[in-house]
Each structure stands twice: as C-alpha cells, then as structure tokens.
Design a protein around this motif. Structure first.
Motif, mmCIF file in Angstrom:
data_model
loop_
_atom_site.group_PDB
_atom_site.id
_atom_site.type_symbol
_atom_site.label_atom_id
_atom_site.label_comp_id
_atom_site.label_asym_id
_atom_site.label_seq_id
_atom_site.Cartn_x
_atom_site.Cartn_y
_atom_site.Cartn_z
ATOM 1 N N ILE A 96 0.862 -1.179 0.000
ATOM 2 C CA ILE A 96 0.000 0.000 0.000
ATOM 3 C C ILE A 96 0.900 1.231 0.000
ATOM 4 C CG2 ILE A 96 -1.794 1.258 1.258
ATOM 5 C CD1 ILE A 96 -2.748 -1.433 2.335
ATOM 6 N N PRO A 97 0.931 1.986 -1.094
ATOM 7 C CA PRO A 97 1.937 3.048 -1.250
ATOM 8 C C PRO A 97 1.792 4.205 -0.278
ATOM 9 C CG PRO A 97 0.338 3.127 -3.054
ATOM 10 C CD PRO A 97 0.068 1.869 -2.289
ATOM 11 N N THR A 98 0.604 4.391 0.285
ATOM 12 C CA THR A 98 0.402 5.499 1.223
ATOM 13 C C THR A 98 0.810 5.142 2.648
ATOM 14 O OG1 THR A 98 -1.890 4.788 1.511
ATOM 15 C CG2 THR A 98 -1.464 6.520 -0.131
ATOM 16 N N LEU A 99 1.170 3.880 2.865
ATOM 17 C CA LEU A 99 1.591 3.439 4.192
ATOM 18 C C LEU A 99 3.104 3.303 4.256
ATOM 19 C CD1 LEU A 99 -1.028 0.648 5.044
ATOM 20 C CD2 LEU A 99 -1.115 3.090 5.579
ATOM 21 N N SER A 100 3.627 3.400 5.451
ATOM 22 C CA SER A 100 5.070 3.241 5.658
ATOM 23 C C SER A 100 5.449 1.766 5.583
ATOM 24 C CB SER A 100 5.464 3.796 7.024
ATOM 25 O OG SER A 100 4.894 2.992 8.058
ATOM 26 N N MET A 131 15.808 -3.858 6.118
ATOM 27 C CA MET A 131 15.138 -2.612 5.745
ATOM 28 C C MET A 131 14.869 -1.701 6.929
ATOM 29 S SD MET A 131 14.740 -2.289 2.504
ATOM 30 C CE MET A 131 13.437 -1.069 2.414
ATOM 31 N N GLU A 132 15.574 -1.899 8.041
ATOM 32 C CA GLU A 132 15.289 -1.097 9.238
ATOM 33 C C GLU A 132 15.571 0.394 9.050
ATOM 34 O OE1 GLU A 132 19.234 -3.321 10.063
ATOM 35 O OE2 GLU A 132 17.357 -3.620 8.986
ATOM 36 N N SER A 133 16.497 0.738 8.145
ATOM 37 C CA SER A 133 16.805 2.160 7.921
ATOM 38 C C SER A 133 15.683 2.885 7.176
ATOM 39 C CB SER A 133 18.116 2.309 7.143
ATOM 40 O OG SER A 133 17.975 1.792 5.831
ATOM 41 N N LYS A 134 14.753 2.125 6.584
ATOM 42 C CA LYS A 134 13.650 2.712 5.812
ATOM 43 C C LYS A 134 12.302 2.508 6.502
ATOM 44 C CE LYS A 134 16.326 3.627 2.206
ATOM 45 N NZ LYS A 134 16.585 4.994 1.708
ATOM 46 N N ILE A 135 12.325 2.179 7.767
ATOM 47 C CA ILE A 135 11.138 1.690 8.457
ATOM 48 C C ILE A 135 9.950 2.650 8.398
ATOM 49 C CG2 ILE A 135 11.827 2.560 10.722
ATOM 50 C CD1 ILE A 135 10.844 -0.164 11.838
ATOM 51 N N ASN A 136 10.218 3.951 8.418
ATOM 52 C CA ASN A 136 9.127 4.927 8.445
ATOM 53 C C ASN A 136 8.855 5.577 7.089
ATOM 54 O OD1 ASN A 136 8.463 4.720 11.270
ATOM 55 N ND2 ASN A 136 10.396 5.773 11.706
ATOM 56 N N GLU A 137 9.539 5.112 6.049
ATOM 57 C CA GLU A 137 9.314 5.687 4.722
ATOM 58 C C GLU A 137 8.107 5.048 4.051
ATOM 59 O OE1 GLU A 137 12.255 6.360 1.862
ATOM 60 O OE2 GLU A 137 13.853 6.852 3.292
ATOM 61 N N THR A 139 6.277 3.270 1.113
ATOM 62 C CA THR A 139 6.842 2.308 0.166
ATOM 63 C C THR A 139 6.873 2.851 -1.263
ATOM 64 O OG1 THR A 139 4.666 1.254 -0.029
ATOM 65 C CG2 THR A 139 6.209 0.312 1.563
ATOM 66 N N SER A 140 6.109 3.896 -1.544
ATOM 67 C CA SER A 140 6.134 4.502 -2.883
ATOM 68 C C SER A 140 7.484 5.117 -3.196
ATOM 69 C CB SER A 140 5.038 5.561 -3.010
ATOM 70 O OG SER A 140 5.229 6.586 -2.050
ATOM 71 N N LYS A 141 8.291 5.373 -2.178
ATOM 72 C CA LYS A 141 9.595 6.000 -2.361
ATOM 73 C C LYS A 141 10.736 4.986 -2.479
ATOM 74 C CE LYS A 141 8.182 10.102 0.272
ATOM 75 N NZ LYS A 141 8.450 10.953 1.464
ATOM 76 N N LEU A 142 10.419 3.714 -2.410
ATOM 77 C CA LEU A 142 11.459 2.690 -2.401
ATOM 78 C C LEU A 142 11.745 2.168 -3.807
ATOM 79 C CD1 LEU A 142 10.233 0.564 0.646
ATOM 80 C CD2 LEU A 142 11.833 2.488 0.662
ATOM 81 N N SER A 143 12.926 1.597 -3.981
ATOM 82 C CA SER A 143 13.272 0.925 -5.238
ATOM 83 C C SER A 143 12.536 -0.406 -5.332
ATOM 84 C CB SER A 143 14.775 0.682 -5.299
ATOM 85 O OG SER A 143 15.150 -0.306 -4.343
ATOM 86 N N GLY A 144 12.595 -1.031 -6.512
ATOM 87 C CA GLY A 144 11.941 -2.320 -6.688
ATOM 88 C C GLY A 144 12.471 -3.379 -5.742
ATOM 89 N N GLY A 145 13.787 -3.449 -5.595
ATOM 90 C CA GLY A 145 14.374 -4.432 -4.697
ATOM 91 C C GLY A 145 13.990 -4.194 -3.249
ATOM 92 N N GLN A 146 13.936 -2.921 -2.854
ATOM 93 C CA GLN A 146 13.532 -2.591 -1.486
ATOM 94 C C GLN A 146 12.075 -2.955 -1.246
ATOM 95 O OE1 GLN A 146 14.629 1.570 -1.598
ATOM 96 N NE2 GLN A 146 16.527 1.204 -0.465
ATOM 97 N N ARG A 147 11.231 -2.707 -2.234
ATOM 98 C CA ARG A 147 9.817 -3.068 -2.084
ATOM 99 C C ARG A 147 9.654 -4.583 -1.946
ATOM 100 N NH1 ARG A 147 6.728 0.834 -6.554
ATOM 101 N NH2 ARG A 147 7.723 2.769 -5.877
ATOM 102 N N GLN A 148 10.449 -5.332 -2.713
ATOM 103 C CA GLN A 148 10.320 -6.785 -2.610
ATOM 104 C C GLN A 148 10.804 -7.278 -1.253
ATOM 105 O OE1 GLN A 148 8.318 -8.807 -3.540
ATOM 106 N NE2 GLN A 148 8.960 -9.547 -5.546
ATOM 107 N N ARG A 149 11.816 -6.652 -0.698
ATOM 108 C CA ARG A 149 12.254 -7.007 0.651
ATOM 109 C C ARG A 149 11.123 -6.772 1.661
ATOM 110 N NH1 ARG A 149 17.894 -7.327 1.745
ATOM 111 N NH2 ARG A 149 19.124 -7.198 -0.164
ATOM 112 N N VAL A 150 10.443 -5.643 1.506
ATOM 113 C CA VAL A 150 9.322 -5.342 2.409
ATOM 114 C C VAL A 150 8.203 -6.371 2.226
ATOM 115 C CG1 VAL A 150 7.548 -3.642 3.018
ATOM 116 C CG2 VAL A 150 9.870 -2.881 2.478
ATOM 117 N N SER A 151 7.939 -6.760 0.980
ATOM 118 C CA SER A 151 6.872 -7.734 0.744
ATOM 119 C C SER A 151 7.233 -9.097 1.332
ATOM 120 C CB SER A 151 6.560 -7.846 -0.746
ATOM 121 O OG SER A 151 7.542 -8.572 -1.440
#
Length: 224
Positions: A96-100, A131-137, A139-151
């Motif tokens: 969900i891109p509007t959520l951190s 991905m702890e350094s991006k915890i409050n960002e 997800t719309s601001k992340l790269s593809g690889g970062q998004r897949q890590r979050v998923s």
C-alpha cells in the motif's frame, strides 16, 4: 506441514465450453521443501498458486494441508488459513503506497487479529530483510528491490507454514534478483517454510530443490 494435491482439475466455463487450466495434477511436498514451477504463459501456474493459497477452489480434487482438505472448508475457514498460515510474495509487490514500511508489514497481523506486540514483531521481520533504515518511509519512495524485501517481511510476519512466490524477481535486475533469491532460500532453510515459486527464469528456478514444468494443464518433473 505436508502438502498434497490429489487429482486436481480446474477449468473455466465459457460460451464455447470448458477451458481446461489444470488437468489431474498430483504431487506432494514435505515440510521445508522448496519447489519451482515453470511453463509457458497462460498454462495455469498462477492458478495453481491461487488454489494453494486458499484464494480459489478446484472443480475437482483435493488439496491437503496435512490431513485437512482445504477444498472442503467454507470460505470463512479458508480465510483464516490464508491470513494465519500462508505468506504471499508477488512480482508487483502489492504494497500500500500510502503506508510506511512498518505499517505495510504490520497489516497481516492486524487482519489476522494476531496476539502479541504487532509493532515489535513487524520490526523483527524488517530487520531480517535489512530494511530497518527505511522503516518509516512510504513504500512509494522505495526501489523495486527494497519493495520486494518489504513484501517478503510482510509475507513472513505471521510465521506462515507455506510461502507462495509468484514471479518474485520478475521486475528486478540481475544483482537484486540474486539478493532476493538468496533471502528466500535462506528463509526456506532456516525457518523450514514449505515454498512454492512460479518463475520463467531458469537461473531463479535453480534455487529450488525441485523444478516442475506445467503445460496444457499437466505437471511433470523438469531437469534444468
């Protein structure tokens, strides 16, 4: 958890008749097995994951989680299994891109009304995927690889017994693909999560213990 498919058929009804998608599919997996499913587009690979993920039911046949036939359960019971025991990783992430980052990872815990500290558990999973350094960002601001890590963190947060991955590296470059697959393989081995992955990439398929080929609704072993 032993996963068994017995005589599974799936077809769609159309004006011109039945369109066969899966035709008498049979196979078994034991706890911690990791298989890849390959085959041409449109041959039922994603349908197979939908059946395993309690999203859809076959027209005929049984899908057993240990001794429980999930095809015989009502939708409410299947939803509980889906929320509490199955993790999903998709090519397009479906975050969900509007959520951190942490809000996305906590979501399955909230939907399943899981016990315990949701924030703490989500943070442990985010640490696991680095991905702890991006915890409050967002997800719309992340790269593809970062998004897949979050998923992946989201898929693992409920301690699933089954992980389903649908083209998990389809949108990633070679280096990121290797990193994501190393992570999925590590989680499979360390947590003993039965893993079923659909992929078109033979190099990605080689991360699995066994490879199956699905074509014209029938499944067979493949040698890469």
């Amino acid at each position: 958890m032993k996963l068994t498919l017995k005589g599974v058929y799936k077809y769609w009804e159309t004006e011109s008749g039945k369109v066969r998608v899966l035709d008498n599919v049979n196979f078994s997996l034991n706890t911690g097995d990791f298989i890849a499913i390959m085959g041409p587009s449109g041959t039922g690979k994603s349908t197979m994951l939908h059946l395993l993920g309690c999203i859809d039911k076959p027209n005929m046949g049984s899908i057993l989680f240990d001794d429980t036939d999930i095809c015989a359960l009502n939708e409410s019971a299947r939803e509980i299994i889906r929320l509490k025991h199955i993790g999903f990783v998709f090519q397009n992430y479906y975050l969900i891109p509007t959520l951190s980052v942490i809000e996305n990872v906590m979501l399955p815990l909230q939907l399943a009304n899981a016990p315990g500290n949701h924030l703490e558990k989500a943070y442990r999973m985010i640490e696991l995927v680095g991905m702890e350094s991006k915890i409050n960002e967002n997800t719309s601001k992340l790269s593809g690889g970062q998004r897949q890590r979050v998923s992946i963190a989201r898929a693992l947060v409920n301690d699933p017994i089954l992980l389903l991955a649908d083209e998990p590296t389809g949108n990633l470059d070679t280096k990121t693909t290797r990193e994501i697959m190393d992570m999925i393989r590590l989680v499979n081995k360390e947590k003993k999560i039965t893993t079923v992955m659909v992929t078109h990439d033979t190099k990605v398929a080689q991360y699995a213990d066994r490879v199956y080929y699905l074509d014209e609704g029938r499944i067979s072993s493949a040698n890469l």
